[in-house]
Design an enzyme around this catalytic site. Structure first.
Site, short mmCIF file in Angstrom:
data_model
loop_
_atom_site.label_atom_id
_atom_site.label_comp_id
_atom_site.label_asym_id
_atom_site.label_seq_id
_atom_site.Cartn_x
_atom_site.Cartn_y
_atom_site.Cartn_z
N GLU A 128 0.83 -1.21 0.00
CA GLU A 128 0.00 0.00 0.00
C GLU A 128 0.87 1.26 0.00
OE1 GLU A 128 -2.94 -0.16 3.09
OE2 GLU A 128 -3.86 -2.00 2.32
N GLU A 276 -4.92 -9.31 0.70
CA GLU A 276 -5.39 -9.24 2.08
C GLU A 276 -6.91 -9.12 2.10
OE1 GLU A 276 -3.72 -6.10 4.43
OE2 GLU A 276 -1.64 -6.63 3.97
#
Length: 521
Positions: A128, A276
Site C-alpha cells: 500500500e 489481504e
C-alpha cells in the site's frame, strides 16, 4: 553485487537441474483459485520456523505471504511445496528505485539461496505504498522494473511474478462497480504504466480488500449480511443499474470495481489477486462493536467457501480471484485500535481464535466445526515435539477424571497398536473432545492437543469422531456409568499426576438486525 556473474549462472543451472516440477504442473497450480494466509510477525510467542512450517502443513495451508524475506523461515519451507509470496518492506523501496545493482543484490540474497527448493512464486514490492508513503510513489515502478530485469536475466520471470499490493482506496466510487474508477491523481504517473507492465509480464493486480472497513465507514447504508457474504434472497441483492448485474456481497462488488476501473484504462487482461482480506474477532466494544468472533467466523468461512467453490464475480463468473486471508496469527504486539491485534485465525501458539465452518471446501485449515473434526496430540503428523510425561498425564486425565471412553486402546483391542503414549493420547483426547460437543476448549490439554479435520483413524481403529456418538447415562450399583456407543469408560493407568482442570467457555452473541436495502457507498 554479492554474487559474481559466474556464481549467478551456477545457481541458475542448479535450480534448473533440481526443479522436479514441470512447467505444465506449475501453470495448472497457478490457474486454480486458492486461499492462502498472510503471516505477520508482531506476535510475542510466534512459533519458531520449523514448528511454524509443521503447523502450516498440519493445517493444510498451501499458500502464504510474508511481509519481508525471512531466511530461516524460507529455509524451513524447502521441500514443502508451500507457495510463498516474499515481500519487500516499504522502508527498503528507496534503494531499489535508484539502482539495478541493489535489486540484483537483493535477489541474490533473498531468492536464489532458497529457490526452487522453496517454492517462491511472487515478490510483493512494498505494501500500500501509494497511500501510506505517497512521497515514495515515483520510485515504485522503477523498483519493480529493476527487480524484474534481474529475474529476466536469470530466466525466472515466468516462474516468479512481481507486483505491488494496493489499498482499496485507490478505487473511487466503487458502487455501482460499473462507475468505479482509479484515483485520477495516480493514473498517469503511476497506475497506467504499472498496469501496462503487469499486462506485459502476465502478473496480477494485487489488492487489499476489506468489506469490514466498507461496512464500518458506511453503517446504515451497507447491510451487515452483505458485508459478511451471508446467503441472501434475491430481494436483498443489490443491482448495478448500468449492467443489471446482481451483487449478493460487498466482496464481489469490490472485485468488479477493480475490473471496471482497469477497463476504463483499456486494460482487460490483468487478473485481480486479493493479497489481504479478513475480519477482526475482537475490538473496542464502543467503537468497534462488529469486531466479534461470530462475525469473523462468518466472513472468513463464507470467503473460503466462495473462493474454493470457484464462484467468480458477477462481471467475470469464469474468473475466481485467489485470496490471502489477513491473517494467520493474532498480532498481540499491535496496540491501537484494539482490533489490530485480533485479525488472526489462530493465536501465536497455534490455538484457534475461533472455529471456521468450511465444510466441502477442500482440506484448507483444520478448524471446521460443521465438518468432522478431531482432537489429536500435537506431533501426530509432523515434527512438533511434546513432553511424553506431560502427554501421559493428559492421557491419564482424559481416561480418568475426564471420563473419556478408552476401552479400545486397552491391550488386545483394535486401537491398542501402535502402543505408544502419543497414539493412545490422541484417541483419548478425541473421545473427550467428542463427548464435550467438539468445543474448542475441550481440545487443549495444556497445549498438548490440536483440532484437525484429518481423520486419524487407521486400519480397523476408528476414532470416536468418526463414530455415531450416542451419549447416554445409566445408573447402576456403582453409580453413574457413561457410554458413547463403544462400550463403558475404562481408566487408562491413572497415575499420581494430579487432576487437570479445564474450563470450557461458551460465548453467546446477540442477534443483530440491519436495514435490508442496499444503496451506493
Amino acid at each position: 553485487m554479492a554474487h559474481s556473474i559466474s556464481s549467478l549462472l551456477f545457481l541458475l543451472s542448479s535450480l534448473l537441474l533440481t526443479s522436479g516440477q514441470s512447467q505444465v504442473q506449475k501453470k495448472q497450480q497457478q490457474d486454480e483459485p486458492f486461499v492462502g494466509v498472510n503471516i505477520g510477525t508482531e506476535v510475542s510467542n510466534l512459533l519458531p520456523p520449523k514448528e511454524l512450517v509443521t503447523f502450516l502443513k498440519f493445517q493444510k495451508i498451501t499458500h502464504i505471504r510474508l511481509y519481508d524475506a525471512d531466511p530461516p523461515l524460507l529455509q524451513a519451507l524447502a521441500g514443502t511445496g508451500i507457495s510463498v509470496v516474499v515481500g519487500i518492506p516499504n522502508n527498503q523501496i528507496l534503494s531499489f528505485g535508484s539502482s539495478n545493482a541493489t535489486a540484483a543484490n537483493w535477489v541474490s540474497r533473498n531468492i536464489l539461496p532458497f529457490f526452487p527448493q522453496t517454492l517462491i512464486t511472487a515478490i510483493a514490492v512494498g505494501d500500500e505504498l501509494l497511500t501510506t508513503v505517497p512521497s515514495s510513489s515515483p520510485i515504485l515502478l522503477p523498483a519493480i522494473q529493476f527487480i524484474h530485469q534481474v529475474l529476466v536475466s536469470l530466466i525466472l520471470d515466468d516462474r516468479i511474478k512481481i507486483s505491488t499490493p494496493h489499498s482499496q482506496s485507490i478505487i473511487l466510487d466503487p458502487f455501482p462497480p460499473s462507475q468505479a474508477f482509479f484515483n485520477q491523481t495516480l493514473v498517469s504517473p503511476i497506475l497506467l504504466p504499472l498496469l501496462q507492465f503487469l499486462s506485459k509480464t502476465r502478473s496480477p493486480l494485487m489488492l487489499n480488500l476489506y468489506p469490514y472497513y466498507v461496512f464500518m465507514q458506511n453503517k446504515g447504508v451497507v447491510p451487515i449480511n452483505n458485508s459478511l457474504m451471508d446467503p441472501l434472497p434475491p430481494s436483498k441483492e443489490m443491482v448495478d443499474p448500468n449492467t443489471l448485474l446482481h451483487y449478493t456481497n460487498v466482496f464481489d462488488a469490490m472485485i468488479d470495481a477493480a475490473y471496471f476501473s482497469m477497463k476504463n484504462l483499456n486494460i482487460t487482461d490483468v487478473p485481480v489477486l486479493v493479497t489481504e482480506s479478513g475480519w477482526p474477532s475482537n475490538g473496542d466494544s464502543s467503537r468497534e462493536p462488529f469486531a466479534t468472533a461470530e462475525n469473523a467466523e462468518k466472513f472468513n468461512s463464507n470467503l473460503i467457501k466462495h473462493v474454493m467453490g470457484r464462484a467468480g464475480s458477477p462481471l467475470h463468473p469464469e474468473i475466481t480471484s485467489s485470496v490471502y486471508i489477513y491473517e494467520l496469527f493474532n498480532e498481540d504486539l499491535r496496540r491501537s485500535p484494539v482490533s489490530e491485534a485480533y485479525w488472526g485465525l489462530f493465536n501465536g501458539d497455534g490455538t484457534p481464535s475461533y472455529l471456521l465452518s468450511v465444510t466441502n471446501s477442500g482440506s484448507f485449515l483444520a478448524s471446521d466445526t460443521r465438518n468432522k473434526t478431531y482432537c489429536v496430540a500435537r506431533g501426530m503428523e509432523g515434527e512438533l515435539g511434546v513432553d511424553l510425561k506431560s502427554l501421559q498425564a493428559g492421557l491419564d486425565w482424559a481416561c480418568g477424571v475426564g471420563r473419556a471412553n478408552c476401552s479400545e486402546i486397552q491391550p488386545g483391542e483394535v486401537c491398542y497398536e501402535p502402543n505408544d503414549a502419543r497414539s493412545h493420547a490422541s484417541y483419548a483426547f478425541d473421545s473427550y473432545y467428542q463427548s464435550q460437543g467438539r468445543s474448542s476448549g475441550a481440545c487443549d490439554f495444556n497445549g498438548l492437543a490440536v483440532i484437525t479435520t484429518t481423520d486419524p483413524s487407521h486400519g480397523s481403529c476408528i476414532f470416536p469422531g468418526s463414530k455415531k456418538m450416542v451419549n447416554k447415562t445409566t445408573l447402576g450399583s456403582t453409580g453413574t456409568n457413561i457410554t458413547n456407543g463403544s462400550g463403558p469408560i475404562l481408566a487408562h493407568s491413572v497415575g499420581a499426576h494430579g487432576v487437570w482442570a479445564f474450563v470450557v467457555i461458551l460465548t453467546s452473541f446477540a442477534a443483530m438486525n440491519f436495514v435490508s436495502s442496499w444503496t451506493f457507498w
